[in-house]
Design an enzyme around this catalytic site. Sequence first.
Site, short mmCIF file in Angstrom:
data_model
loop_
_atom_site.label_atom_id
_atom_site.label_comp_id
_atom_site.label_asym_id
_atom_site.label_seq_id
_atom_site.Cartn_x
_atom_site.Cartn_y
_atom_site.Cartn_z
N ASP A 128 0.86 -1.19 0.00
CA ASP A 128 0.00 0.00 0.00
C ASP A 128 0.89 1.24 0.00
OD1 ASP A 128 0.76 -0.69 2.70
OD2 ASP A 128 -0.59 0.87 3.42
N GLU A 132 -0.20 -0.92 5.76
CA GLU A 132 0.87 -0.44 6.65
C GLU A 132 0.71 1.04 6.94
OE1 GLU A 132 4.56 1.26 8.07
OE2 GLU A 132 3.56 1.76 6.19
#
Length: 481
Positions: A118, A185
């Site tokens: 991400d 994250e």
Amino acid sequence: MVKRIAAALGIALVVLIAIIVFNTIIFTAEEDEAIALVTHKVNVEQAAQRLGEAVRFETDSTKRRSADFPRFIAWLEETYPTVHTTMERQLISNQTPLFRWAGMDASLKPVLLAAHYDVVPVPKASLPDWVHPPYAGMVDENFVWGRGTLDDKGAVIALMEAAEAMIAEGFQPKRDVWFSFGHDEEVGGIFGAGAVARKMRTDGVQFAWILDEGSFVLDDIIPGLERPIASINVAEKGTISIELVAKGAGGHSSMPPKQTAVGTLARAVDRLQNNPVPGGLDGVTADFFDRLGREFGLPERALFANTWLFGPLLENQLAKANTTNAMLRTTTAPTMLEGSPKVNVLPVEARAGVNFRLHPRDSADSLLTHVEEAIDDGEITIIKPENYSEASTVSDADASGYLAIEKAIRQTFGNVATVPGLTIAATDARHYGRVADNAYRINPFQIEDHDLARFHGTNERLSKDNLRLGISFYRTLLEAQ
Ligand SMILES: [Zn+2]
């Protein structure tokens, strides 16, 4: 009499200088055992093209329903078929791929290598400043450009390229090796890395060590150093945001009391800023500066060699720069303020939000005690949040995992100094670390001063050279497992 005192003082001064000089002379980096460079044949053009493709999936962590997340996972399957047929893969929370590469010896503790796919959003206002559009995945002669190249798709691709090539060559690790690629994250990692850790705990899997992002090989970033520094971070700070609330009677601003809720609140914020959480050169911070200090020339090395004398002076100097201050202590950042909704209305309530980054020596409880004492005002209510994260435990910089990573760094990057550091931001490693004896944090890429602004910033890019080094590093590290 006076002469005798002068003579005694003179001798004391000579002895003092002798001690300082002696300590400085012996304060040198441990002689690195000669380690030969290991270079693997890497198809860097192919890897760069694939990193470019990976960038084109807009896996923006603020748009978690985007179809680009499942599309990225499908792309990984197509692009790295050998990894997918050789390793067992499961999808955690449907979006975090978790791989297990079975080792030859089941009695050995497994290890986990992690990265995340991400990315942080690109602010619209920054778009005109991008040399190439952030999700174009442009590959030029020297760089792969775009959001996520440095943080952290570069590491995902480097790991997959390494494993795909190794499996094709018939390699199998001695121990089980796991890969985990988090999908959230940048927004806390609860459903990715956090869920992986919960599953591992349920399944009874405990890792010898894990390796995740957290630092880099730093070149020309800390002034005064003669060679690059690989900061293999052994701990990471926690984060907690506290709210301060002051109450008032309200009413019209034409007849105000001596101090309004805004004034009371402002005084509290001011007291917090002027009473930093105590910090200093101890624990993980001491180890970091002890090894780093040996890399400086004079006069810095003389200071670090004699912390018994210059400790307070050094702490004072280190506290002056925001970067080194963050290494020394729990930091205090008042970030939000709220008062009356109208300028001629007295506030019935004023609120402030303050974000703290917890140093491993402090806890949320010890911080709250500090906040209460620093503010020392019964008019202020201090609200502790439900969610916060304590600092991580400090991993062992002499354990086999650290030594393996350190060796692979030197085999890949040559003459660099390795130091055990502290990650001052939050990463997925704090989740994985709960099911590991030790957690280490470094990406195998060499960055320079100007790269720092590219993290979460504009013109993020990764050089092909770095991609080659990263793949080579993971291969070398994996071959030793
Ligand atoms: Zn990251």
